[in-house]
Each structure stands twice: as C-alpha cells, then as structure tokens.
Design an enzyme around this catalytic site. Structure first.
Site, short mmCIF file in Angstrom:
data_model
loop_
_atom_site.label_atom_id
_atom_site.label_comp_id
_atom_site.label_asym_id
_atom_site.label_seq_id
_atom_site.Cartn_x
_atom_site.Cartn_y
_atom_site.Cartn_z
N ASP A 194 -8.00 -5.12 -0.27
CA ASP A 194 -8.46 -5.98 -1.37
C ASP A 194 -8.12 -7.45 -1.18
O ASP A 194 -8.58 -8.28 -1.97
CB ASP A 194 -7.84 -5.48 -2.68
CG ASP A 194 -8.42 -4.12 -3.07
OD1 ASP A 194 -7.63 -3.21 -3.36
OD2 ASP A 194 -9.65 -3.98 -3.04
N HIS A 203 0.85 -1.19 0.00
CA HIS A 203 0.00 0.00 0.00
C HIS A 203 0.88 1.23 0.00
O HIS A 203 1.94 1.25 0.62
CB HIS A 203 -0.90 0.03 1.24
CG HIS A 203 -2.06 0.95 1.08
ND1 HIS A 203 -1.97 2.29 1.33
CD2 HIS A 203 -3.33 0.72 0.67
CE1 HIS A 203 -3.15 2.85 1.10
NE2 HIS A 203 -3.99 1.92 0.69
C1 SDX Z 1 -6.16 0.10 -3.05
O1 SDX Z 1 -4.29 4.55 -2.12
C2 SDX Z 1 -5.27 3.97 -1.52
O2 SDX Z 1 -5.69 4.36 -0.45
C3 SDX Z 1 -5.87 2.79 -2.27
C4 SDX Z 1 -6.90 1.96 -1.52
C5 SDX Z 1 -8.18 2.74 -1.28
O3 SDX Z 1 -8.91 2.40 -0.33
O4 SDX Z 1 -8.50 3.64 -2.10
O5 SDX Z 1 -6.38 1.52 -0.29
C6 SDX Z 1 -7.32 0.74 -2.34
O6 SDX Z 1 -5.90 0.43 -4.18
C7 SDX Z 1 -5.29 -0.88 -2.31
C8 SDX Z 1 -4.07 -1.40 -3.16
C9 SDX Z 1 -4.55 -2.50 -4.09
N1 SDX Z 1 -3.48 -2.85 -5.05
C10 SDX Z 1 -2.86 -4.06 -4.96
O7 SDX Z 1 -3.04 -4.88 -4.08
C11 SDX Z 1 -1.86 -4.31 -6.11
C12 SDX Z 1 -0.56 -4.88 -5.55
N2 SDX Z 1 0.10 -3.79 -4.81
C13 SDX Z 1 1.10 -3.02 -5.49
O8 SDX Z 1 0.98 -2.89 -6.85
C14 SDX Z 1 1.57 -1.80 -4.70
O9 SDX Z 1 1.82 -2.23 -3.43
C15 SDX Z 1 0.69 -0.56 -4.67
C16 SDX Z 1 0.28 -0.12 -6.03
C17 SDX Z 1 -0.53 -0.80 -3.85
C18 SDX Z 1 1.50 0.56 -3.99
O10 SDX Z 1 2.57 0.82 -4.84
P1 SDX Z 1 3.68 1.93 -4.49
O11 SDX Z 1 3.35 2.65 -3.23
O12 SDX Z 1 3.89 2.74 -5.73
O13 SDX Z 1 4.96 1.08 -4.14
P2 SDX Z 1 5.98 0.54 -5.21
O14 SDX Z 1 5.26 -0.02 -6.40
O15 SDX Z 1 7.01 1.60 -5.43
O16 SDX Z 1 6.64 -0.70 -4.42
C19 SDX Z 1 7.69 -0.51 -3.49
C20 SDX Z 1 8.49 -1.83 -3.54
C21 SDX Z 1 8.92 -2.20 -4.96
O17 SDX Z 1 10.08 -3.03 -4.84
P3 SDX Z 1 11.56 -2.31 -5.03
O18 SDX Z 1 11.54 -1.62 -6.37
O19 SDX Z 1 11.69 -1.36 -3.85
O20 SDX Z 1 12.52 -3.49 -4.96
O21 SDX Z 1 7.64 -2.91 -3.10
C22 SDX Z 1 7.45 -3.81 -4.17
C23 SDX Z 1 7.80 -3.07 -5.46
O22 SDX Z 1 8.23 -3.98 -6.47
N3 SDX Z 1 6.04 -4.19 -4.15
C24 SDX Z 1 5.57 -5.42 -4.37
C25 SDX Z 1 4.18 -5.34 -4.17
N4 SDX Z 1 3.85 -4.08 -3.85
C26 SDX Z 1 4.99 -3.36 -3.85
N5 SDX Z 1 6.20 -6.57 -4.71
C27 SDX Z 1 5.40 -7.66 -4.86
N6 SDX Z 1 4.05 -7.67 -4.68
C28 SDX Z 1 3.41 -6.52 -4.36
N7 SDX Z 1 2.09 -6.51 -4.19
#
Ligand code: SDX
Length: 428
Positions: free
Chosen positions: A364, A307
């Site tokens: 989710d 998140h």
């Molecule tokens: C919602 O914003 C809100 O409030 C949203 C929400 C709401 O109520 O409105 O809460 C609802 O959208 C919840 C999120 C649902 N999405 C998912 O579950 C999709 C999977 N999650 C990711 O795609 C990610 O965690 C996000 C999109 C939710 C957040 O992404 P960020 O903050 O941009 O973080 P990032 O992509 O920069 O990740 C940081 C690191 C990265 O690794 P490094 O480059 O540092 O090595 O964490 C890793 C990412 O690769 N990472 C994950 C991951 N989420 C982040 N690796 C594997 N699986 C994941 N799910």
C-alpha cells in the site's frame, strides 16, 4: 522429521500429528486436541500463529519476501502475464491456453451488463458516501438480481458465477466512481480489452472522444495483478468464513470488501496518501511523523509500513515503487509526494525502531501514488484494491467450498462472571 508433536497437560501426554506443506511448512494438526484432552483448546488473537486451512492457491515466504500464485513468481506474472490470465490461473489453477483465455474473456463480456435497477440503489447514496461502502452494498445487491446461490458441485454453475461477477464488478466500480464525479453512468465497450474497458468505463466523458493511454492500461493491469491474491489475509479469511456458512458468492465478496476497507488492511493505500499529504502540508517534516509513529502514546502509525507476514521487503512494494517512477515519468508528472515517500522510506529503513521490528514498505505504500497519477481520487484507491483482489477472493471461496470445509466457528476462553443468582431490580 518426527510426524507428531507431543503436548503434556496435567501429566498426560498427547501426540498430535504434524502436517507438512509442499514448501516444507510444518503445522500441528489440532483437530483432535479438544476431544483428546477433555476440552483443552488453543487461543491466538489475530491468528498470528494459527493456520485456518490448507490451500494450493498462493504461497508467501515472509522471511525471504517471496510471493507466488499457483507456483508462478509475482515478478514473472507482473512482467509477462495480463490480469485476466492471472485471474484464470488463480481460480482454475493453470495458466489458460489462448483458446481458454479468449473464451474466458468472451464469457465475461457476455455477463458485463448490470440490471438497470441497480442504478436506483446507487442513486440512494449521497455523493459523499465512501466508495467502499457503496461498492460493498452494490455487490451484495447483485444477489437480488442473480438469486440462485452457487451450486459448487456443478462446474458449469460455478464457472457461470465466476464470469458473472468478473463481468459485473468492473461496471459497479466505474458506476461508483462516476456517481461521485457527477458523470453519467457508462457501460464501456466490449470490443476493448478487460483493463482497457475498465479505464474507459471510468474516464470516458459524455461530450468527447475517448483516447486510450497504453501507459495507464499497462500500469493498471500490473497493479491489479499485484493485488490479485495474498493467501489468508483479513479480507480473504472473511470471504472464506462467510462462505463457509454456505452464504452465496456475492454476499461473501461483499463481506470481504468491508473487511478490506479498514485502514490496517486495504484502506491503508488511502491512509498513506492522506499521511503523505499531511507531511507535505507540514513542510515535508518527515522526522515529526517518524517520531509520532514510534510514540506508543500516539495512535499514529506509519501507514504503508509493516506486515503480518513480510519481515522483509514486500515483493509487490518493490515492483510498485519502480512502476511509480516509470508511470509518473512517462506521464510527465513530477509529484513531490513521491519524493516525500522515498524520503520517508529511506529514513524508516535506517531507523532502529523500524529495523528492530522488521517494518518495511508494503503493497500500500506506493500504490496510491500511481492511482493518483492516473487521475483516480484517494477515496477510490481501496476500491481499486478490491478490483484487483476479486479473483483471489473468488479462488479462495471456490477452494473452500470444493474442499467441503466445515462452517467456521472458533472457540473461546471465557473470562467473565461465573454463575450467580438473579437480583430483582428493587434489590439492586
Ligand atoms: C495489507 O495480510 C495481508 O496479506 C494484507 C495485505 C494483502 O495483500 O492482503 O498485504 C494488504 O493489508 C498490507 C498492510 C497495510 N496496513 C498498513 O500499512 C497499516 C500500518 N501497518 C500496521 O498497522 C501493521 O504493520 C499491520 C497491521 C500491517 C501488521 O500488524 P501486526 O502484524 O499485528 O503487527 P503489530 O501491530 O503487532 O506490530 C508489531 C510492532 C508493534 O510495536 P511493539 O508493540 O512491538 O513495540 O510493530 C509496530 C507495532 O506498534 N508497528 C508499527 C507499524 N506496524 C507495526 N509501528 C509504526 N508504524 C507501523 N506501520
């Protein structure tokens, strides 16, 4: 605390005011940065460090896993309030008295008829159309049937638009679902509660009596509360920026629905179920999917994890996980998918990659398991998320307009070609 921040550029020092919120969050006010520095701006792709507004609606503390709507904790609201009370709280700022709540519901019921011509738009969609694309289109189409855009300076006008969309949107959700299922469209029954009526509009069969199941009503009511608002997430920011051009409320909401559709945002609840089904079909091999999630060359992510704000447990995920056990137990459903989800969560919380990146289950991760237990198909999960988020979007849109915020128009840093002469085609 000092009330300014000093920024030095090319030897010139600039004092920028600091803003402090009621929860002691501090921000640098950069509204004068560009004029004070002859053009210097900030850049922050994804707005990870940038606030778009000041808001009094929802407070999140990602470090402590705190979520409050207008100061009330999500735990208390999920336990003690119902969805319509929470909608009123988010939009108007206070929990309603009984009289206010009853009038709110009556005014919403009075608006729960959708023009029959909307069915012609619905009919134009193939059955296989994704429900999020359908509901986004139907919401935008409501503008055609309710043309006058909202005069936000009129409390009465604003209130009318609020109850109008809260009355009509559940009908559009039910019709979208029933069209997919090949069922006749239904208007439900205004003698029922708001959430009871949503379930009846969705599930009543044309050839038999409909019996309410209080377990399902309570579960959906709680899920809608948990999804109702979440400060400046992607879809809410979309609703605010579209509304900042003074586009109408329904058009702004339609844009928000499209933003929510993405699998990185609200579309994750569908992606989680598809992931869990794939793991189940793969013999429950969670380790393979954990490895894929950590493999930078693999675009796969562990959906439902991570998140932007929460670097601790998403408080909503805790509540939903508990509710999943209760609802499936009460319904006598033994869904192996729930066990796979719990196994995956346990593995991830013990895995260094996830621990280092502070990736926890989000809202989710478990919600789809409950929707599935309620008989809602996977591609309708994000529509149910939108149904819950509707009052939050309305509240945020109303706040942005009442605060007379300027049109959203970010700057950029240009990195393209510098000036060059045109070359006639015969010379290229
Ligand atoms: C919602 O914003 C809100 O409030 C949203 C929400 C709401 O109520 O409105 O809460 C609802 O959208 C919840 C999120 C649902 N999405 C998912 O579950 C999709 C999977 N999650 C990711 O795609 C990610 O965690 C996000 C999109 C939710 C957040 O992404 P960020 O903050 O941009 O973080 P990032 O992509 O920069 O990740 C940081 C690191 C990265 O690794 P490094 O480059 O540092 O090595 O964490 C890793 C990412 O690769 N990472 C994950 C991951 N989420 C982040 N690796 C594997 N699986 C994941 N799910």
């Amino acid at each position: 605390m000092a009330n300014t921040a000093t920024i030095e550029i090319n030897g010139q020092k600039n004092e920028l005011p600091l803003i402090k919120g009621t929860e002691n969050e501090i921000a640098i006010d950069i509204t004068k940065l560009r004029s004070a520095t002859e053009g210097v701006i900030t850049v922050d792709p994804g707005y990870k460090n940038t606030g778009s507004c000041e808001s009094a609606i929802t407070f999140l503390d990602g470090e402590k896993g705190i979520l409050r709507y207008r100061g009330y904790s999500i735990e208390e609201l999920a336990e003690k309030a119902d969805f319509l009370e929470v909608a009123y709280l988010l939009i108007f700022g206070e929990l309603p008295t009984k009289e206010q709540n009853d009038k709110f519901h009556d005014d919403i019921k009075a608006e729960s008829i959708v023009d029959e011509d909307v069915k012609k738009i619905l009919d134009a969609f193939p059955k296989a159309a994704h429900p999020m694309g359908v509901i986004s289109s139907l919401t935008s189409a409501l503008t055609a049937f309710n043309p006058s855009s909202v005069n936000v300076d009129s409390e009465e006008d604003m209130y009318k638009s609020v109850v109008r969309i809260l009355g009509k949107f559940p009908v559009l959700v039910a019709w979208t679902f029933r069209k997919k299922e090949g069922l006749p469209l239904d208007y439900g029954d205004n003698s029922l509660g708001y959430v009871e009526n949503i379930l009846k509009m969705m599930f009543v069969k044309p050839n038999g009596e409909y019996t309410q199941n209080q377990i399902l009503v309570d579960a959906l009511d709680k899920l809608l509360i948990l999804h109702a608002d979440h400060e400046q997430n992607c879809s809410t920011s979309t609703v605010r920026i579209v509304g900042s051009s003074h586009a109408g409320l329904f058009a702004s909401l339609s844009a928000g629905i499209s933003a929510l559709w993405g699998p990185l945002h609200g579309g994750a609840n569908q992606a989680v179920l598809e992931m869990l089904e794939a793991i189940k079909a793969d013999g429950g091999d969670t380790k393979k999917y954990m490895a894929k999630a950590k493999d930078k060359s693999d675009p796969f992510r562990l959906m439902g994890f991570g998140h932007r704000v929460y670097k601790n447990f998403d408080p909503r995920a805790r509540i939903i996980k508990k509710a999943a056990d209760e609802v499936l137990g009460d319904l006598g459903i033994d869904d192996p998918i729930l066990d796979i989800a719990k196994g995956l969560e346990k593995e991830a919380l013990e895995d260094q990659y996830f621990v280092d990146r502070r990736l926890y289950p989000n809202v989710d991760f478990y919600s789809g398991i409950i929707y599935r237990g309620m008989g809602i198909p996977t591609d309708m999960f994000t529509v149910m998320f939108a149904l819950g988020r509707l009052p939050g979007w309305i509240a945020q849109w109303r706040e942005m307009r009442l605060r007379k915020e300027p049109i959203g128009r970010p700057r950029q840093v240009y990195i393209g070609e510098t000036a060059r002469e045109f070359v006639p085609i015969e010379k290229r």
